[in-house]
Design an enzyme around this catalytic site. Structure first.
Site, mmCIF file in Angstrom:
data_model
loop_
_atom_site.group_PDB
_atom_site.id
_atom_site.type_symbol
_atom_site.label_atom_id
_atom_site.label_comp_id
_atom_site.label_asym_id
_atom_site.label_seq_id
_atom_site.Cartn_x
_atom_site.Cartn_y
_atom_site.Cartn_z
ATOM 1 N N SER A 34 31.533 40.496 46.042
ATOM 2 C CA SER A 34 30.969 40.722 47.193
ATOM 3 C C SER A 34 31.484 39.984 48.390
ATOM 4 O O SER A 34 31.962 39.086 48.218
ATOM 5 C CB SER A 34 29.282 40.599 47.327
ATOM 6 O OG SER A 34 29.124 39.136 46.764
ATOM 7 N N HIS A 65 23.382 49.808 47.148
ATOM 8 C CA HIS A 65 24.631 49.216 46.354
ATOM 9 C C HIS A 65 25.252 49.943 45.393
ATOM 10 O O HIS A 65 25.525 49.647 44.222
ATOM 11 C CB HIS A 65 23.896 47.940 45.682
ATOM 12 C CG HIS A 65 23.610 46.757 46.683
ATOM 13 N ND1 HIS A 65 22.244 46.741 47.500
ATOM 14 C CD2 HIS A 65 24.344 45.723 47.155
ATOM 15 C CE1 HIS A 65 22.410 45.538 47.906
ATOM 16 N NE2 HIS A 65 23.507 44.967 48.036
ATOM 17 N N HIS A 87 27.414 44.883 36.233
ATOM 18 C CA HIS A 87 27.813 43.680 35.317
ATOM 19 C C HIS A 87 26.970 43.816 33.919
ATOM 20 O O HIS A 87 26.024 44.719 34.219
ATOM 21 C CB HIS A 87 27.243 42.397 35.942
ATOM 22 C CG HIS A 87 27.837 41.876 37.299
ATOM 23 N ND1 HIS A 87 27.315 42.458 38.543
ATOM 24 C CD2 HIS A 87 28.802 41.088 37.553
ATOM 25 C CE1 HIS A 87 28.221 42.021 39.432
ATOM 26 N NE2 HIS A 87 29.073 41.088 38.838
ATOM 27 N N TYR A 89 25.038 41.839 32.521
ATOM 28 C CA TYR A 89 23.533 41.441 32.963
ATOM 29 C C TYR A 89 22.470 42.526 33.395
ATOM 30 O O TYR A 89 21.240 42.186 33.076
ATOM 31 C CB TYR A 89 23.505 39.928 33.449
ATOM 32 C CG TYR A 89 23.783 39.829 35.137
ATOM 33 C CD1 TYR A 89 23.320 40.476 35.898
ATOM 34 C CD2 TYR A 89 25.286 39.205 35.303
ATOM 35 C CE1 TYR A 89 23.537 40.269 37.377
ATOM 36 C CE2 TYR A 89 25.843 39.245 36.617
ATOM 37 C CZ TYR A 89 25.017 39.879 37.476
ATOM 38 O OH TYR A 89 25.319 39.981 38.718
ATOM 39 N N GLU A 90 23.111 43.241 34.141
ATOM 40 C CA GLU A 90 22.339 44.244 34.561
ATOM 41 C C GLU A 90 21.925 45.435 33.590
ATOM 42 O O GLU A 90 20.731 46.211 33.982
ATOM 43 C CB GLU A 90 23.055 45.044 35.637
ATOM 44 C CG GLU A 90 23.314 44.166 36.807
ATOM 45 C CD GLU A 90 24.286 45.012 37.934
ATOM 46 O OE1 GLU A 90 23.710 45.909 38.732
ATOM 47 O OE2 GLU A 90 25.493 44.866 37.964
ATOM 48 N N ALA A 117 33.114 35.068 41.938
ATOM 49 C CA ALA A 117 32.490 33.695 42.141
ATOM 50 C C ALA A 117 32.376 33.056 40.878
ATOM 51 O O ALA A 117 31.880 33.849 39.805
ATOM 52 C CB ALA A 117 31.292 34.178 42.907
ATOM 53 N N MET A 218 30.269 35.367 35.391
ATOM 54 C CA MET A 218 29.567 36.422 34.630
ATOM 55 C C MET A 218 30.289 37.747 34.866
ATOM 56 O O MET A 218 29.708 39.073 34.963
ATOM 57 C CB MET A 218 28.274 36.813 35.270
ATOM 58 C CG MET A 218 27.303 35.269 35.135
ATOM 59 S SD MET A 218 25.798 35.581 35.978
ATOM 60 C CE MET A 218 25.079 33.877 35.851
ATOM 61 N N SER A 219 31.468 37.693 35.480
ATOM 62 C CA SER A 219 32.346 39.025 35.445
ATOM 63 C C SER A 219 33.785 38.884 35.105
ATOM 64 O O SER A 219 34.099 38.280 34.387
ATOM 65 C CB SER A 219 32.071 39.436 37.063
ATOM 66 O OG SER A 219 32.802 38.673 37.756
ATOM 67 N N ASN A 242 30.072 26.653 43.535
ATOM 68 C CA ASN A 242 29.099 25.562 43.129
ATOM 69 C C ASN A 242 29.674 24.836 41.975
ATOM 70 O O ASN A 242 30.692 25.483 41.317
ATOM 71 C CB ASN A 242 27.795 26.326 42.714
ATOM 72 C CG ASN A 242 27.706 27.105 41.579
ATOM 73 O OD1 ASN A 242 28.598 28.265 41.611
ATOM 74 N ND2 ASN A 242 27.650 26.792 40.384
ATOM 75 N N HIS A 256 21.142 31.718 43.729
ATOM 76 C CA HIS A 256 22.192 32.767 44.103
ATOM 77 C C HIS A 256 22.344 32.733 45.567
ATOM 78 O O HIS A 256 23.748 32.921 45.896
ATOM 79 C CB HIS A 256 21.433 34.025 43.636
ATOM 80 C CG HIS A 256 22.652 35.264 43.830
ATOM 81 N ND1 HIS A 256 23.580 35.302 43.339
ATOM 82 C CD2 HIS A 256 22.372 36.426 44.657
ATOM 83 C CE1 HIS A 256 24.417 36.397 43.729
ATOM 84 N NE2 HIS A 256 23.450 37.061 44.441
HETATM 85 N N1 HPA Z 1 27.435 29.980 36.468
HETATM 86 C C1 HPA Z 1 27.698 31.084 36.042
HETATM 87 N N2 HPA Z 1 28.021 32.281 36.992
HETATM 88 C C2 HPA Z 1 28.433 31.634 38.271
HETATM 89 C C3 HPA Z 1 28.268 30.336 38.723
HETATM 90 C C4 HPA Z 1 27.708 29.489 37.972
HETATM 91 O O1 HPA Z 1 27.462 28.235 38.188
HETATM 92 N N3 HPA Z 1 28.585 30.426 40.012
HETATM 93 C C5 HPA Z 1 28.859 31.727 40.490
HETATM 94 N N4 HPA Z 1 28.843 32.433 39.252
#
Ligand code: HPA
Length: 281
Positions: A34, A65, A87, A89-90, A117, A218-219, A242, A256
């Site tokens: 995104s 979306h 994803h 997880y969805e 990310a 997660m992707s 992060n 998030h």
């Molecule tokens: N963990 C898993 N997925 C993520 C993270 C994380 O810290 N940051 C961005 N996507």
């Protein structure tokens, strides 16, 4: 489409629907996280196809979306940009998660560029760094949920595909060269793919670090495996949004919003990198 395995006819129906809406023949696919809308906006002579117009395409249930395909010219290349991935997880299964990349392959894509990310587990990393993915840990696949599980289409690739170099060494070198020409540098590391949506516990981060992960997210990995199965070369770029470390400062909470905000700050650098890479492909 909720069947556990992808059907060849569904892929062909989707690819046909795309072909009917564009005269471009994309050879480069981009799956963008995104926030990279400006890159999609830079596509010239674009044919824009809402994902919801394509049969069997997994569309998000979140209003607004639904995702879209942008097909056209970017830096002289014919590209297909996918905005809005789905994803695991969805609630989607691996067949649904990888459906878009299978259609891209059917359309003739030979190079796949993916961005995402990720949390930085390598203590040398900092939020805002860009990391080229040099290898991955497919935690779901190791546990039995590989996207290639199920009948194999031998016309696409072999039953037991090689994964010695999942992320093209040549494309990584090109990315480093483009970054250097623009006075920044890129990290390189191993991306650990987890299902989410809960972020990792300290014990999970200790484990993922111990087994060789530099970043966690997660992707991406299911798409990469499907692409490599078909012989498509891959470049993967993670934005470290992060730190994902087992011993954060007391009171640290990961949200998030933090992930999105850091991701936004890095967009200009990432956009420069992608344009430069496309110019030299
Ligand atoms: N963990 C898993 N997925 C993520 C993270 C994380 O810290 N940051 C961005 N996507």
């Amino acid at each position: 489409m909720t069947a556990p395995f992808v059907s060849h006819s569904h892929i062909e129906e989707a690819a046909t629907a795309v072909r009917q809406r564009t005269s471009h023949h994309p050879t480069i696919g981009l799956i963008l996280g995104s926030g990279l809308g400006s890159l999609a906006d830079a596509v010239e002579n674009p044919d824009i196809i809402p994902a919801s117009d394509i049969p069997h395409w997994p569309t998000s249930t979140v209003p607004g979306h639904h995702g879209r395909l942008i097909i056209g010219k970017l830096e002289g290349q014919t590209v297909l940009v996918l905005q809005g991935r789905v994803h695991f997880y969805e609630g989607y299964n691996m067949a649904q998660v990888t459906f878009p990349v299978r259609v891209m392959i059917a359309l003739g894509v030979q190079t796949l560029i993916v961005t995402n990310a990720a949390g930085g587990m390598n203590p040398d990393f900092r939020p805002g760094d860009l990391m080229l993915i040099k290898d991955h840990l497919n935690m779901l696949g190791i546990a039995g949920n590989n996207p290639l599980r199920g009948p194999n289409d031998n016309t696409v690739g072999p039953r037991f595909p090689d994964m010695t170099e999942p992320y093209s060494r040549q494309l990584r070198q090109l990315a480093h060269d483009v970054a250097a020409a623009n006075s920044f540098s890129l990290r390189e590391g191993v991306y650990a793919y987890v299902a989410g949506p809960s972020y990792e516990t300290p014990a999970e981060l200790n484990f993922l670090r111990m087994i060789g992960g530099d970043a966690v997210g997660m992707s991406t990995v299911p798409s990469v495996i499907v692409a490599r199965h078909a012989g498509v070369r891959v470049l993967g770029i993670s934005t470290i949004t992060n730190m994902a470390v087992p011993n954060p400062a007391p009171g640290t909470v990961l949200t998030h919003e933090e992930v999105l905000e850091t991701g936004r700050q890095v967009i200009p650098k990432l956009t420069t990198l992608l344009h430069g890479i496309l110019q030299h492909l």
